[in-house]
Design an enzyme around this catalytic site. Structure first.
Site, PDB file in Angstrom:
ATOM      1  N   GLU A   1      -0.796  -2.850  -3.609  1.00  0.00           N
ATOM      2  CA  GLU A   1      -1.132  -1.452  -3.288  1.00  0.00           C
ATOM      3  C   GLU A   1      -2.607  -1.318  -2.947  1.00  0.00           C
ATOM      4  O   GLU A   1      -2.985  -0.590  -2.016  1.00  0.00           O
ATOM      5  CB  GLU A   1      -0.759  -0.554  -4.469  1.00  0.00           C
ATOM      6  CG  GLU A   1      -1.147   0.903  -4.298  1.00  0.00           C
ATOM      7  CD  GLU A   1      -1.399   1.600  -5.623  1.00  0.00           C
ATOM      8  OE1 GLU A   1      -2.427   2.301  -5.745  1.00  0.00           O
ATOM      9  OE2 GLU A   1      -0.572   1.433  -6.534  1.00  0.00           O
ATOM     10  N   HIS A   2      -3.455  -2.017  -3.686  1.00  0.00           N
ATOM     11  CA  HIS A   2      -4.891  -1.991  -3.409  1.00  0.00           C
ATOM     12  C   HIS A   2      -5.212  -2.747  -2.118  1.00  0.00           C
ATOM     13  O   HIS A   2      -5.987  -2.268  -1.280  1.00  0.00           O
ATOM     14  CB  HIS A   2      -5.653  -2.639  -4.564  1.00  0.00           C
ATOM     15  CG  HIS A   2      -5.807  -1.758  -5.760  1.00  0.00           C
ATOM     16  ND1 HIS A   2      -7.027  -1.298  -6.203  1.00  0.00           N
ATOM     17  CD2 HIS A   2      -4.897  -1.240  -6.618  1.00  0.00           C
ATOM     18  CE1 HIS A   2      -6.866  -0.544  -7.273  1.00  0.00           C
ATOM     19  NE2 HIS A   2      -5.576  -0.509  -7.553  1.00  0.00           N
TER      20      HIS A   2
ATOM     21  N   GLU B   1      -9.792  -1.112 -13.903  1.00  0.00           N
ATOM     22  CA  GLU B   1      -8.772  -0.071 -14.065  1.00  0.00           C
ATOM     23  C   GLU B   1      -7.956  -0.310 -15.333  1.00  0.00           C
ATOM     24  O   GLU B   1      -7.646   0.632 -16.075  1.00  0.00           O
ATOM     25  CB  GLU B   1      -7.857  -0.069 -12.842  1.00  0.00           C
ATOM     26  CG  GLU B   1      -6.836   1.037 -12.821  1.00  0.00           C
ATOM     27  CD  GLU B   1      -5.992   1.027 -11.553  1.00  0.00           C
ATOM     28  OE1 GLU B   1      -4.988   1.765 -11.521  1.00  0.00           O
ATOM     29  OE2 GLU B   1      -6.329   0.282 -10.603  1.00  0.00           O
TER      30      GLU B   1
ATOM     31  N   HIS C   1       1.160  -3.736  -7.823  1.00  0.00           N
ATOM     32  CA  HIS C   1      -0.017  -2.871  -7.907  1.00  0.00           C
ATOM     33  C   HIS C   1      -1.209  -3.497  -7.201  1.00  0.00           C
ATOM     34  O   HIS C   1      -1.997  -2.803  -6.538  1.00  0.00           O
ATOM     35  CB  HIS C   1      -0.334  -2.593  -9.373  1.00  0.00           C
ATOM     36  CG  HIS C   1      -1.532  -1.748  -9.590  1.00  0.00           C
ATOM     37  ND1 HIS C   1      -2.684  -2.226 -10.185  1.00  0.00           N
ATOM     38  CD2 HIS C   1      -1.796  -0.452  -9.283  1.00  0.00           C
ATOM     39  CE1 HIS C   1      -3.576  -1.260 -10.239  1.00  0.00           C
ATOM     40  NE2 HIS C   1      -3.073  -0.183  -9.707  1.00  0.00           N
TER      41      HIS C   1
END
Length: 444
Positions: A71-72, A148, A68
């Site tokens: 992904e950023h 997040e 994840h």
């Protein structure tokens, strides 16, 4: 996970192209990277996705959340483009780009006008293949991800599903949060993330999919040009086969987990172990899921919401992975109604496990499965996703007609057998709301 864990495919000595179901085409490059497309001449748009067969289950506990995090970071700049240029070039032509991470794969995608597909190919391939991963950007995105994670914890309707998944899979990677935790994200270094990137984001693990008004050979040329000279323009290799898993995934003994939160609603998930995505029973389970809690006509919706008005949201669902799965029922209601909703849910599950469902319900459930599948293929984005998932997760593309035939072949006995197997088992319960942590029975 290494290629040896994924099954095998013939080693390509050169570029090879094959026509798949429904007119789709697949080209395998010598590097093992695959390109699958579906031409839809009646549209004026195209959807493109770079799909990497790496997700959160491929991480060690200390690297939890690395997929994840990547992904950023892959949108933060390359040797050719800054982060602003990556987004601005697509937005300047009215397109959109985004990404998401799952437990078993990560996807970077764009939707554009058909004439702008060459731009989308160049931008996405550049971002995925040639990220700089500047240390300053790593720190910036670390803060974003921690926010997040905090935001997710403030959404009890989401948190309860994570708690339930952990209750089923425990410390197995399938039980961990895709985002990682504050404890794993905070100390993760740039070098650790970059090492994960280069070890895992390899050509054999990648499928590039496109659907829309396009020509397959042109897309292949665009991809090869965009990847020339990058780490994905690599030596000949076998494409990774579908993930199979090396052994049965261990699950936890059924138990109850309650998280005390000062919320206006109580949120609960009741369920247990399901089946893997290659299990032949998956079609019968799809029918059962729709009959039990898949729509407004489902048993749970009718009993809990329509007849009694106890909850606004109530539904059942199945999550399927390469070698495991789970089945659950979610409901959100006033805290004082949780016990009644839970009792009604358990009663209905026990009734279906013992007596099965009626023939007319099977017919309705089959219609819901077929309708949702076909109607879900009405845009280029969903068609692109179908291509990529079929290649990445199954190794081939089942035609729409074949899939509908498989659903039609489901019998009431098939559905009732699955119901008896899955719904009669002891179940785990996850609850989030203003409750004492000793409520609702046995805990671990």
């Amino acid at each position: 996970m290494t290629t040896s864990d994924r099954g095998s495919a013939a080693k390509p000595a050169r570029v090879s192209t094959r026509t798949l179901a429904d007119g789709a085409k697949r080209t395998t490059l010598p590097s093992g990277l695959r390109i699958v497309t579906e031409a839809i001449p009646t549209t004026r748009s195209a959807a493109l996705g770079v799909w990497v067969g790496i997700g959160s289950r491929d991480e060690t506990p200390g690297m939890s959340g690395a997929s994840h995090f990547l992904e950023h970071l892959l949108f933060k700049g390359t040797h050719k483009r800054t982060a602003l240029q990556i987004s601005a070039e697509i937005e300047a032509v009215g397109g959109e780009t985004n990404a998401f991470t799952t437990k078993e794969y990560t996807c970077y995608y764009a939707r554009v006008l058909d004439a702008d597909l060459p731009l989308a190919v160049d931008v996405l391939c550049d971002a995925v293949a040639d990220s700089i991963m500047n240390p300053a950007d790593v720190e910036t995105e670390r803060g974003v991800i921690l926010e997040e994670i905090a935001m997710h914890e403030d959404e009890p309707g989401d948190e309860v599903h994570d708690i339930f998944t952990e209750a089923i899979f425990g410390t197995h990677p399938l039980g961990r949060l895709i985002s990682g935790t504050e404890e794993s994200i905070t100390p993760m270094t740039r070098n650790q993330i970059h090492g994960f990137y280069r070890r895992r984001y390899t050509a054999p693990n990648i499928v590039i999919a496109a659907a829309g008004n396009l020509d397959h050979a042109t897309v292949v040329r665009l991809v090869r040009k965009a990847l020339a000279g990058t780490a994905l323009d690599s030596a000949p290799a076998e494409p990774a086969g579908p993930r199979t898993g090396s052994k049965r995934v261990a699950t936890q003994k059924p138990h109850t987990v309650v998280r005390n939160r000062d919320t206006e609603q109580g949120h609960l998930v009741l369920g247990g172990v399901g089946i893997g995505r290659r299990d032949e029973r998956r079609f019968a389970l799809g029918v059962l899921n729709n009959v039990l809690g898949g729509g407004m006509s489902s048993r749970l919706f009718q009993e809990i919401r329509e007849k009694r008005g106890l909850a606004y949201s109530v539904y059942s669902y199945a999550s399927q992975y390469a070698d495991a799965g789970l089945f659950g029922v979610y409901a959100g209601c006033a805290p004082g109604k949780v016990e009644e909703v839970l009792d009604l849910t358990r009663t209905e599950l026990e009734r279906v496990a013992a007596k099965g469902i009626e023939a007319d319900e099977v017919i309705r459930g089959k219609g819901m499965v077929k309708g949702s599948y076909v109607l879900g293929l009405e845009d280029t984005g969903s068609r692109m996703s179908r291509l990529a998932k079929s290649e990445l997760l199954y190794g081939d593309l089942m035609s729409v007609d074949e899939l509908l035939a498989r659903v039609d072949a489901v019998t009431p006995d098939d559905v009732n057998e699955v119901a008896a197997q899955l719904l009669a088992q002891p179940m785990s319960l996850a609850v989030v709301g203003p409750f004492d942590e000793s409520a609702f029975g046995t805990h671990r």
